[in-house]
Structures are given as C-alpha cells and as structure tokens.
Design a protein around this motif. Structure first.
Motif, PDB file in Angstrom:
ATOM      1  N   GLU A 223      21.703  33.722  33.765  1.00 48.99           N
ATOM      2  CA  GLU A 223      23.018  33.382  33.259  1.00 48.99           C
ATOM      3  C   GLU A 223      24.123  34.172  33.951  1.00 48.99           C
ATOM      4  OE1 GLU A 223      25.284  33.498  29.275  1.00 48.99           O
ATOM      5  OE2 GLU A 223      23.192  32.897  28.934  1.00 48.99           O
ATOM      6  N   THR A 224      23.862  35.437  34.224  1.00 45.02           N
ATOM      7  CA  THR A 224      24.866  36.231  34.921  1.00 45.02           C
ATOM      8  C   THR A 224      25.157  35.618  36.279  1.00 45.02           C
ATOM      9  OG1 THR A 224      23.958  38.152  33.827  1.00 45.02           O
ATOM     10  CG2 THR A 224      25.504  38.568  35.584  1.00 45.02           C
ATOM     11  N   ALA A 225      24.096  35.141  36.909  1.00 51.20           N
ATOM     12  CA  ALA A 225      24.272  34.555  38.237  1.00 51.20           C
ATOM     13  C   ALA A 225      25.125  33.295  38.179  1.00 51.20           C
ATOM     14  CB  ALA A 225      22.919  34.243  38.843  1.00 51.20           C
ATOM     15  N   HIS A 226      25.154  32.657  37.020  1.00 45.41           N
ATOM     16  CA  HIS A 226      25.904  31.398  36.938  1.00 45.41           C
ATOM     17  C   HIS A 226      27.221  31.522  36.196  1.00 45.41           C
ATOM     18  CE1 HIS A 226      21.955  29.539  37.895  1.00 45.41           C
ATOM     19  NE2 HIS A 226      22.764  28.872  38.689  1.00 45.41           N
ATOM     20  N   SER A 227      27.448  32.667  35.603  1.00 47.25           N
ATOM     21  CA  SER A 227      28.600  32.718  34.718  1.00 47.25           C
ATOM     22  C   SER A 227      29.910  32.811  35.503  1.00 47.25           C
ATOM     23  CB  SER A 227      28.474  33.901  33.769  1.00 47.25           C
ATOM     24  OG  SER A 227      28.441  35.087  34.512  1.00 47.25           O
ATOM     25  N   GLN A 228      30.900  32.223  34.912  1.00 52.20           N
ATOM     26  CA  GLN A 228      32.217  32.284  35.526  1.00 52.20           C
ATOM     27  C   GLN A 228      32.964  33.450  34.899  1.00 52.20           C
ATOM     28  OE1 GLN A 228      34.541  28.717  35.308  1.00 52.20           O
ATOM     29  NE2 GLN A 228      36.376  29.829  35.879  1.00 52.20           N
ATOM     30  N   LEU A 229      33.383  34.371  35.750  1.00 55.99           N
ATOM     31  CA  LEU A 229      33.969  35.595  35.227  1.00 55.99           C
ATOM     32  C   LEU A 229      35.478  35.610  35.351  1.00 55.99           C
ATOM     33  CD1 LEU A 229      31.386  38.054  36.691  1.00 55.99           C
ATOM     34  CD2 LEU A 229      31.561  37.235  34.363  1.00 55.99           C
ATOM     35  N   THR A 230      36.005  34.628  35.989  1.00 62.74           N
ATOM     36  CA  THR A 230      37.421  34.677  36.303  1.00 62.74           C
ATOM     37  C   THR A 230      38.083  33.359  36.000  1.00 62.74           C
ATOM     38  OG1 THR A 230      37.120  36.259  38.055  1.00 62.74           O
ATOM     39  CG2 THR A 230      39.040  34.880  38.243  1.00 62.74           C
ATOM     40  N   SER A 231      39.292  33.409  35.483  1.00 64.66           N
ATOM     41  CA  SER A 231      40.177  32.260  35.533  1.00 64.66           C
ATOM     42  C   SER A 231      41.467  32.798  36.086  1.00 64.66           C
ATOM     43  CB  SER A 231      40.425  31.700  34.132  1.00 64.66           C
ATOM     44  OG  SER A 231      39.331  30.945  33.737  1.00 64.66           O
ATOM     45  N   SER A 232      41.596  32.746  37.377  1.00 67.08           N
ATOM     46  CA  SER A 232      42.796  33.280  37.985  1.00 67.08           C
ATOM     47  C   SER A 232      43.145  32.471  39.216  1.00 67.08           C
ATOM     48  CB  SER A 232      42.581  34.739  38.391  1.00 67.08           C
ATOM     49  OG  SER A 232      43.631  35.152  39.242  1.00 67.08           O
ATOM     50  N   PRO A 233      44.395  32.019  39.294  1.00 62.17           N
ATOM     51  CA  PRO A 233      44.794  31.298  40.502  1.00 62.17           C
ATOM     52  C   PRO A 233      44.591  32.139  41.770  1.00 62.17           C
ATOM     53  CG  PRO A 233      46.470  31.107  38.807  1.00 62.17           C
ATOM     54  CD  PRO A 233      45.475  32.098  38.312  1.00 62.17           C
ATOM     55  N   TYR A 234      44.665  33.464  41.634  1.00 67.36           N
ATOM     56  CA  TYR A 234      44.472  34.312  42.815  1.00 67.36           C
ATOM     57  C   TYR A 234      43.049  34.234  43.351  1.00 67.36           C
ATOM     58  CZ  TYR A 234      49.031  36.516  42.229  1.00 67.36           C
ATOM     59  OH  TYR A 234      50.370  36.736  42.151  1.00 67.36           O
ATOM     60  N   SER A 235      42.137  33.784  42.494  1.00 63.69           N
ATOM     61  CA  SER A 235      40.757  33.737  42.961  1.00 63.69           C
ATOM     62  C   SER A 235      40.525  32.617  43.971  1.00 63.69           C
ATOM     63  CB  SER A 235      39.792  33.611  41.779  1.00 63.69           C
ATOM     64  OG  SER A 235      39.860  32.321  41.212  1.00 63.69           O
ATOM     65  N   ILE A 236      41.563  31.829  44.221  1.00 70.50           N
ATOM     66  CA  ILE A 236      41.472  30.797  45.266  1.00 70.50           C
ATOM     67  C   ILE A 236      41.342  31.440  46.651  1.00 70.50           C
ATOM     68  CG2 ILE A 236      43.951  30.515  45.773  1.00 70.50           C
ATOM     69  CD1 ILE A 236      43.510  27.492  45.610  1.00 70.50           C
ATOM     70  N   PHE A 237      41.776  32.676  46.755  1.00 73.34           N
ATOM     71  CA  PHE A 237      41.823  33.320  48.072  1.00 73.34           C
ATOM     72  C   PHE A 237      40.543  34.087  48.376  1.00 73.34           C
ATOM     73  CE2 PHE A 237      46.297  33.087  46.723  1.00 73.34           C
ATOM     74  CZ  PHE A 237      46.770  32.274  47.742  1.00 73.34           C
ATOM     75  N   GLY A 238      40.172  34.061  49.625  1.00 70.51           N
ATOM     76  CA  GLY A 238      39.088  34.894  50.126  1.00 70.51           C
ATOM     77  C   GLY A 238      37.800  34.700  49.375  1.00 70.51           C
ATOM     78  N   MET A 239      37.201  35.815  48.978  1.00 71.62           N
ATOM     79  CA  MET A 239      35.934  35.766  48.250  1.00 71.62           C
ATOM     80  C   MET A 239      36.180  35.649  46.760  1.00 71.62           C
ATOM     81  SD  MET A 239      33.398  36.457  50.514  1.00 71.62           S
ATOM     82  CE  MET A 239      32.131  37.383  49.716  1.00 71.62           C
ATOM     83  N   GLY A 240      37.410  35.525  46.351  1.00 74.69           N
ATOM     84  CA  GLY A 240      37.711  35.441  44.931  1.00 74.69           C
ATOM     85  C   GLY A 240      38.126  36.801  44.398  1.00 74.69           C
ATOM     86  N   THR A 241      38.180  36.883  43.093  1.00 75.65           N
ATOM     87  CA  THR A 241      38.597  38.130  42.459  1.00 75.65           C
ATOM     88  C   THR A 241      37.427  39.094  42.430  1.00 75.65           C
ATOM     89  OG1 THR A 241      40.121  36.898  41.080  1.00 75.65           O
ATOM     90  CG2 THR A 241      39.550  39.111  40.339  1.00 75.65           C
ATOM     91  N   GLN A 242      37.682  40.302  42.879  1.00 74.36           N
ATOM     92  CA  GLN A 242      36.603  41.287  42.889  1.00 74.36           C
ATOM     93  C   GLN A 242      36.299  41.737  41.470  1.00 74.36           C
ATOM     94  OE1 GLN A 242      38.134  43.821  46.294  1.00 74.36           O
ATOM     95  NE2 GLN A 242      35.909  43.978  46.393  1.00 74.36           N
ATOM     96  N   ALA A 243      35.014  41.857  41.207  1.00 74.38           N
ATOM     97  CA  ALA A 243      34.614  42.190  39.843  1.00 74.38           C
ATOM     98  C   ALA A 243      34.943  43.639  39.505  1.00 74.38           C
ATOM     99  CB  ALA A 243      33.126  41.939  39.670  1.00 74.38           C
ATOM    100  N   GLY A 244      34.993  44.506  40.507  1.00 69.67           N
ATOM    101  CA  GLY A 244      35.271  45.911  40.238  1.00 69.67           C
ATOM    102  C   GLY A 244      34.088  46.571  39.548  1.00 69.67           C
ATOM    103  N   ASN A 245      34.330  47.756  39.027  1.00 62.92           N
ATOM    104  CA  ASN A 245      33.246  48.481  38.355  1.00 62.92           C
ATOM    105  C   ASN A 245      33.243  48.094  36.891  1.00 62.92           C
ATOM    106  OD1 ASN A 245      32.669  49.794  40.749  1.00 62.92           O
ATOM    107  ND2 ASN A 245      34.180  51.402  40.330  1.00 62.92           N
ATOM    108  N   CYS A 246      32.441  47.134  36.593  1.00 60.24           N
ATOM    109  CA  CYS A 246      32.517  46.586  35.241  1.00 60.24           C
ATOM    110  C   CYS A 246      31.278  46.858  34.425  1.00 60.24           C
ATOM    111  CB  CYS A 246      32.786  45.085  35.292  1.00 60.24           C
ATOM    112  SG  CYS A 246      31.443  44.183  36.052  1.00 60.24           S
ATOM    113  N   ALA A 247      30.284  47.487  35.036  1.00 63.95           N
ATOM    114  CA  ALA A 247      29.031  47.672  34.303  1.00 63.95           C
ATOM    115  C   ALA A 247      29.054  48.968  33.508  1.00 63.95           C
ATOM    116  CB  ALA A 247      27.859  47.661  35.278  1.00 63.95           C
ATOM    117  N   GLY A 248      28.312  48.971  32.428  1.00 64.93           N
ATOM    118  CA  GLY A 248      28.164  50.165  31.614  1.00 64.93           C
ATOM    119  C   GLY A 248      29.482  50.602  31.019  1.00 64.93           C
ATOM    120  N   THR A 249      29.686  51.902  31.003  1.00 65.89           N
ATOM    121  CA  THR A 249      30.886  52.421  30.364  1.00 65.89           C
ATOM    122  C   THR A 249      32.066  52.480  31.317  1.00 65.89           C
ATOM    123  OG1 THR A 249      30.113  54.615  30.909  1.00 65.89           O
ATOM    124  CG2 THR A 249      29.656  53.815  28.695  1.00 65.89           C
ATOM    125  N   SER A 250      31.855  52.123  32.605  1.00 65.53           N
ATOM    126  CA  SER A 250      32.971  52.278  33.556  1.00 65.53           C
ATOM    127  C   SER A 250      34.177  51.432  33.189  1.00 65.53           C
ATOM    128  CB  SER A 250      32.542  51.991  34.989  1.00 65.53           C
ATOM    129  OG  SER A 250      31.282  51.440  35.061  1.00 65.53           O
TER     130      SER A 250
END
Lengths: 458, 407
Positions: free
Chosen positions: B20-47
């Motif tokens: 599911e993680t592999a298929h989930s959509q994490l972004t709704s942002s017009p900026y994600s049209i560019f390049g590789m999309g919106t970077q997820a950043g450090n989102c795991a765990g407590t970060s």
C-alpha cells in the motif's frame, strides 16, 4: 545479551516482566483498526474541481477543428421504393417549380361482405365510400380538392418478393364510380371523407339481392370486383392527403330498407380486405424543375453543380441527397493525429420552407456506389444518427441539421484508406420514407454542407 | 495462542503496508507536476515531529531513518514496527483565488532490530518523492473561436525499499549503510474533460542505491554531544517511458524519447546534544539537483538546502520505567527546494509539535504530531500552499529476540 544505553533507552529488563497482556491486546487491535481504516482510505483526495496550477501545465496535445474538407453533393432518384402494406393511402397531386409535379394514387382490394339474406321487398337507398384522414397532408390544403374512385380492370398482383412499389401500377376504368370536390380537413385525424357512389352501389346491391354467382364466394367476388383506386380527381389539385388504409377505416356502405309493418333499415359494409395488396403509386414529373435531367442521367444521379448547387430529398419517390467526401484521404498526410468527432452540418435552402414545414427529424443512410440503402448510419451505441435540428424562425439564418457521424468517418479511416464511393443519403425515418412525400431542399453553395472534423494532435 | 495470531496478523500487515505504501498518493500539490514531484522529506518515525531533524540522533525507542548510522542506537531486545499515517489539509492561494484539498494516507512502514551484537538493522518502505495533481484548464480549439475543457492529472512517485545496517566501529562511532531499491512510476494524463481523448505518459523508474552515514557521540558528564554525517552519491534511475493516446475509437502506443531521471548527490551534517530526558539537534543538508535537468520549460533546478531544528523532552513520570515515558517534541524546518518556477525559487517552512504516548504497555508508543507550514509563493501567478498536517506514527514493539535470550 547486548546492553546498549542510548539517551533514555535504558532498559533494565524488568519492563518485560510486566504482564500487560490485556493492554497489549487493546493496543494491538487499535493499530489493526487504524491500519484497516487507512487501507480503505487509499487516497482520500477531493481534487476533482481543482483548477489552480493551470500556468504550470505544458500541453502535449492540441485539439484542432477543420471544416475545409470538400463535400460532394448530388441527388439520386432510386429506381423504386416499397409502398405496399403501409396502412397509409396517399391521394392527390401538387406542383411547383422546385420538385415539379407529384401525383399520388392509392390502390386497394375489398372483400366479400357478410350479410344476411336480402328480402324480396328490399329497396336500395344509397351507397357511400368512407375514408378517414390520417392527419398527413402535403401542399396547400386550403384549396378546393378533388378525389375520385375508380374500379380496377385487373387484379392487384404482388411481385416476386411479395411487395409493391411506388412505380407499380394496374389498369383501372377511366370513368370514376364516384368523385368528391371538397375543402380538406386533414388536421383532424378522426374526420371522415364520404364519396357517394350511388349508381355503382345499386349494381352491387342487385348482385347481393339476386345471390349472383359473383358474390357466392370470396374468390369469385374478388375476380369480379378486382379492386379500386383512389385518384386525384383533378389534374390541378394543390395538395396530397393521407388517409388510413385499413379495414376499419376504408369501406363502402350500401344502405337499403325493407318495409313490412314498419320500415327497417339495413347496411352492407364492403371493407378493404388485403393489407399487403394496398399500396400507393407515386409519380413524379420533374419537367421545368432543376431536376429535369435526372431521369436521363446515369444511375439517375444529378450532381449539385448541375442543379444550381442544391440537392433534393423527397420521400415516397426515393429522391435522396447523396453526400460524399472526396478529399478525406488527405488526412493521412498529417502525422500524429486522431479523429475525435465528425459533425456533418446541413442547411436547408433559405426560402424553401415557407410553405412546407421542414422535417423535424432527419436521418442518414449508408450507401455505396450502386446507390443501395444499407441501413441507417448509427452512433457509437448502435442507434440511428438523428440530426440535431435548429429552426431559426426569426431570421432564417441559423436553421440547420447537425449530425454526429464520427463512427462513420472513423470506421472509414480505420484501414488508412478513405473510400469515396462509401457515401451518405439524407432522408426521413424509414417509415416516413415509404408513407409520406416529405421534402427537403439542401443548400450546397452558401452556406455549403460542412464536415467539421475535430481531431487531436500530439 | 494470541501471540501466534498476532504474529500472523503482523506479517499480513507488513505485506499490506508494503504494497500500500508503494501505491499510496502522498501529495496533492500543483507543484508536484515538476521534476520528480514533491520530495517526501524525512517523514518516518518521530522526525516529522522534529522538523525532519535527525542526522545526529541515534535511534532509540523509535526509529530514526534520517541517518543509517542511527540504527546502532536500537535496543537489543526489541523489534520495532513503525507505521506512519497522515492527514493533511492544504489551502492553495494565488493572488486571485483560493482552493483547498484534504488528503490522508499511509506514509511508510519500517521494521528494525538489532540482528547481531554491534549491528543495528532496519528495513522498510519509505517514500522518496510523490506526484499528485489534478489541474482543470481550458484550451483553445485550433481553427475555431471556441474552447474545450482539459484536465491534467498526475500521480505516482518514487519509493524506497531499504535494508540498512549500522556497525559500531568503535565505542560510540557508528557507520551506517542503506542499500535501497528505488522504484516507482509517475503517470501523467492530459485529457479533454468530456472524455474525447486522453494522452497518457508513464515513466517507470528503478535502481539500486547506496547511502551512507556516520554518527559519533562524545560522552560528557551531564551532556552527550553527537555529530552525524550523511552522504549519498546520487544515481541515474533506469527509466522506462510509455506514452499512449486513447480516443473513443482508437488506442495507440506512441514512441517516446528516452527520458533520464536521476537522484542527486546529497550531503548532510547534523549536531546534537542530549542528556537523560532531553535532546536537541540541528541538521544541514544539501542535495545537488542543479546537475539535473528535467526539460520542463517553466522550471529550473537548483541545489536544495534543508535547515532543521528538533527538540525532544522525555517525561518519566513517577516510575523510572520506560513504560510510562511521555515525549514532547518540537521541530522547525526551512527548505529551499530544488524547484525554481518561472524564476521564483520555491521554499518550504514548517513548525511542528508532537507527543509520544505509551499505549498498551510493552513499550508501544503512539507518536502524534501536528505540523503547520507553507510552501511556494504567490508571486508571478504562482501558488502558495498553507498546510496543516496531522502525523500519526505507531511504534509497535515485540520481544522476539528477548524471548530467545530468556527462555
């Protein structure tokens, strides 16, 4: 056992001895529920109406409209059109400069009536032929109109495939057994037209009264009576009328009475008998019209260039506008495109519908080199393509029919070759093609018939 | 009985979460049209509660995925399962209009444990970047005065399945390596809204990737001091592009130009101070995107920079046992993203607050954080995104290795 002490992760082993199975269970289930919730919420997003970001997009595709492909128009007169067993009688004639003269004659048979024995004392009163208006009319129905009824001299015989056509005809007696001069009342479909045939009725009455051999069986009766024909009683009628042609609407009534102690009135009804041997003969005379040359031309086809740019549709006689696309092959010169939509736009000649109402529903028929009708053009779901009709009552500028012929064009383009011979006939719905003489005059020059192609390039 | 069932169900969750993680959509942002999309950043765990800070932090009761060397801090007895979910409300503003979207989804799944003495191991699936946009526009029909409605849609992204190990080289010096498999696809669709045609473009990526981390801790009397370094050498992804056009009556696969997608080099340094119930850290990280050109006319790339700060306080309550620790976290992040749109650099800033609560015993922790931030600018007709994000990170613990050792 490795003992790693990071920041505040100083496990002393005791922690694990606590028996907190219940709490653990609850927590575990909580997590499981959360997980399931998230699984069903794979993408909880409501981005459907979103329009921001339109400056960010780079189009890979373009939609293009072109209406410059040539459309060839011609008018085809079919050899014949089936007009039997339609339940409709067309009678009358009409003449104008656009379509020439059209004359409609209806043929039908009657059957031996059932009647009780006629007393010696019976006295013939009268005989009337009854017709019911179907509600259909063509031409000027305000003018005085004449209809005659004649007896056939020969029996109506079906041709090899069991039908009769607009061009079929049978010989009938020149002298009418009855005729009527009247102001038509066609709009009311329950109104009745009566034609008195007293003299002829007397002859028939005598046969019945004397139990003549000719009325002893159905076959002998049919051989004797042959049938009847309703003709336009006058060469100069200004309209064609439609009547219901069936046993309950088309009949003779012979009235007689018997005087004993009291006077008793009797009726014998002679009704239309054969639905299949009822048909309309519809004749045209294009002399003095733009179509005058059509009968002598190959395939009975006249190009719009030979008829002032116009083309013509008239039901009943099988006069059909033919549309062909000579240059669509050029589409294949383009690269990276796909057809999206093809609209055919037809505009009636501007002053052609002052007297005649335009057909509200127009359909397209698939045709070929031999001008055969190969069924309706259908849309994607297989239903016949019907034109979207716009009537500009105010200015007569924007009156038009628009047909979505995308499947026709895309099927024809599918094999990378556009077959010019594969054409389109414009007509009214099939039933009306056989039972009316509705007409349409299509403008071919200004505005011309347009094929609007929408395609995507990428 | 219950444990057996629980383990089976856990396994099931692992499989499902990965898919599911592999298929989930994490972004709704017009900026994600560019390049590789919106970077997820450090989102795991407590970060996510710490503004993405973590280069110098070691993993402890929760996993820190920012630096692979941090796995060395994992407790020897526990197996950690971390699952992250988020819900995000974003309002998008231009100078003239305003729209809002709500998203919620699964973010990541990780598992970590100490496999052998001196080695901490973690594996999982985390997002790298994601694309999610749907933009409705109108476009002129060439050769006419009329317009038609056109919809641009994009989804997909790049995910990272990693297996990382951290070795304790010498006392308090950890070297970590993540071996990752990056994979994913970005699907872009351009279609007439009435369904007359749709043009689809699908780029599928994959490649293996290594990134490295160091963590060194200097123990003091009261305070410990840590320094962390992370480095990744960048990688060109194997890319497969497919385009197709579909109309009501036809479908055609199109030949496409080979596109190249790359993961940039990155280098990050972090510092941290900690004592028994408090730790604080700062991160500086750079990704060298300016070497990468996406051939999109409206955008340029620049090297991205991330500055973040994270504070964490642990309240032990009455008992000194780990069972009742409550964490309080604060974080702030400022990132200059790799995007320059129409000459406007796009930057991101956020602050976050969070808490980690013990639930159900056995060291299970639920970390909840709330993040407020903004991204982009309203200049030149661009879009400013203001978002409110709720992160729920569940840290499940099992004592697989303890059982083996104690029984």
């Amino acid at each position: 056992m490795i003992f790693i002490c990071t920041n505040y992760n100083c496990n002393d082993g005791q922690v694990f001895i606590n028996n907190e199975k219940m709490g653990s269970k609850i927590f575990f289930y909580l997590c499981f529920i959360l997980f399931l919730l998230s699984a069903f919420c794979i993408s909880c997003s409501n981005a459907n109406k979103f329009s921001l970001g339109s400056d960010f997009v780079e189009s890979q595709t373009n939609m293009v409209l072109t209406d410059t492909f040539r459309v060839d128009l011609s008018t085809v007169l079919l050899d014949s059109l089936l007009t039997s067993a339609t339940g409709v009688a067309l009678v009358g004639n009409y003449k104008d400069n656009e379509f020439g003269k059209i004359t409609c004659t209806n043929y039908f048979e009657v059957g031996l009536p059932s009647y009780s024995e006629i007393s010696e004392k019976a006295i013939y009163d009268s005989c009337t032929f009854f017709l019911s208006y179907s509600g259909y009319s063509y031409g000027d129905t305000t003018a005085l109109m004449s209809v005659s009824i004649h007896q056939l001299k020969e029996n109506i015989t079906l041709n090899s495939n069991g039908s009769l056509y607009n061009v079929s005809k049978f010989e009938y007696a020149k002298d009418a057994i009855g005729s009527k001069l009247f102001y038509p009342n066609p709009t009311s479909s329950d109104s009745i037209l009566r034609i008195h045939v007293n003299e002829y009725g007397d002859t028939l009455f005598t046969l019945f009264k004397n139990k003549d051999n000719n009325v002893s069986s159905s076959d002998l009766f049919l051989d004797y009576i042959k049938g009847f024909v309703l003709t336009s009683g006058n060469e100069n009628n200004n309209a064609v009328l439609g009547f219901d042609a069936d046993s309950s609407h088309t009949y003779f009534k012979i009235y007689y009475h018997v005087t004993d102690e009291t006077v008793k009135n009797y009726v014998i009804s002679i009704k239309l008998s054969s639905d299949t041997r009822q048909f309309n003969n519809i004749q045209h005379d294009f002399a003095k019209s733009r179509l005058a040359a059509i009968d002598s031309l190959a395939n009975h086809r006249i190009l719009s260039q030979q008829s002032d740019g116009r083309c013509y549709m008239q039901a009943g006689i099988g006069l059909l506008p033919k549309i062909q696309f000579p240059t669509l092959q050029d589409l294949f010169l383009k690269n990276r495109w796909k057809l999206l939509k093809a609209d055919l736009i037809i505009v009636p000649v501007k002053d052609s519908y002052d007297r005649f109402i335009l057909p509200g529903n127009l359909y397209l028929y698939d045709t070929d080199k031999h001008n055969d009708i190969n069924g309706y053009l259908s849309d994607r779901s297989g239903n016949p393509v019907k034109g979207t009709f716009v009537l500009d009552k105010l200015y007569n500028e924007n009156t038009s029919y628009t047909f979505d012929i995308t499947p026709f064009i895309s099927n024809e383009l599918a094999d990378n070759y556009f077959n010019y011979d594969h054409g389109i006939f414009v007509g009214v719905v099939q039933k009306k093609l056989y039972t009316t003489i509705d007409r349409l005059e299509i403008e071919g020059k200004a505005p011309r018939v347009k094929l609007k192609l929408y395609y995507v390039t990428y | 009985m219950f444990n057996k069932l629980k383990n089976n169900v856990l396994l099931l969750i692992i499989v499902f979460c990965t898919i599911e993680t592999a298929h989930s959509q994490l972004t709704s942002s017009p900026y994600s049209i560019f390049g590789m999309g919106t970077q997820a950043g450090n989102c795991a765990g407590t970060s996510s509660a710490l503004g993405g800070t973590g280069i110098a932090f070691l993993s402890g009761t929760t996993l820190n995925t920012v630096n692979p060397a941090s796995y060395g801090g994992l407790d020897s007895l526990q197996t950690l399962f971390d699952i992250g979910l988020f819900a995000k409300y974003t309002s998008y503003r231009t100078k003239s209009s305003n729209q809002a979207l709500f998203d919620a989804n699964l973010k990541y799944f990780t598992m970590s444990f100490r496999s052998v003495p001196r080695v901490g191991t973690s594996f999982g699936i985390v997002p790298y970047s994601s694309v999610g946009y749907k933009i409705n526009t109108t476009s002129n029909i060439e050769g006419s005065n009329s317009e038609f409605n056109k919809t641009f849609e994009g989804d997909g992204g790049v995910n990272k399945v990693y297996l990382g190990n951290s070795y304790e080289l010498s006392n308090n010096l950890f070297l970590g390596v993540n071996a990752s498999f990056l994979f994913g696809s970005i699907n872009r669709t351009e279609a007439s809204s009435d369904g007359l045609y749709s043009y689809k473009d699908k780029n599928t990526f994959s490649n293996f990737y290594l990134d490295y981390g160091l963590n060194y801790k200097i123990k003091g009397n009261k305070w410990d001091y840590s320094i962390g370094i992370i480095y990744g050498n960048g990688k060109t992804l194997r890319t497969n592009s497919e385009s197709s056009i579909t109309t009501a009556s036809s479908f055609e696969e199109l030949k496409t130009q080979k596109k190249e997608f790359r993961i940039p080099r990155n280098l990050g340094v972090g510092l941290a101070v900690s004592e028994k119930s408090f730790r604080a850290g700062i991160d500086y990280e750079r990704e060298y995107w300016s070497e990468i050109n996406f051939n999109q006319s409206l955008m340029r790339t620049r090297n991205s920079t991330r500055y973040s700060l994270g504070l964490e306080y642990a309240s032990f309550g009455n008992s000194r046992s780990n069972n009742n620790i409550i964490f309080y976290r604060f974080g702030a992040e400022y990132s200059e993203s790799y995007l320059i749109i129409d000459q406007n650099p796009i930057s991101y800033r956020s602050i976050s607050f969070g808490t980690g609560l013990p639930v159900g015993g056995r060291l299970n922790v639920i970390n909840i954080s709330f993040e407020i931030g903004q991204n982009g600018t309203k200049n030149d007709g661009l879009i400013k995104e203001n978002f409110y994000k709720l992160n729920i990170d569940i840290s499940l613990k099992d004592l697989w290795f303890m059982k083996r050792l104690f029984l």
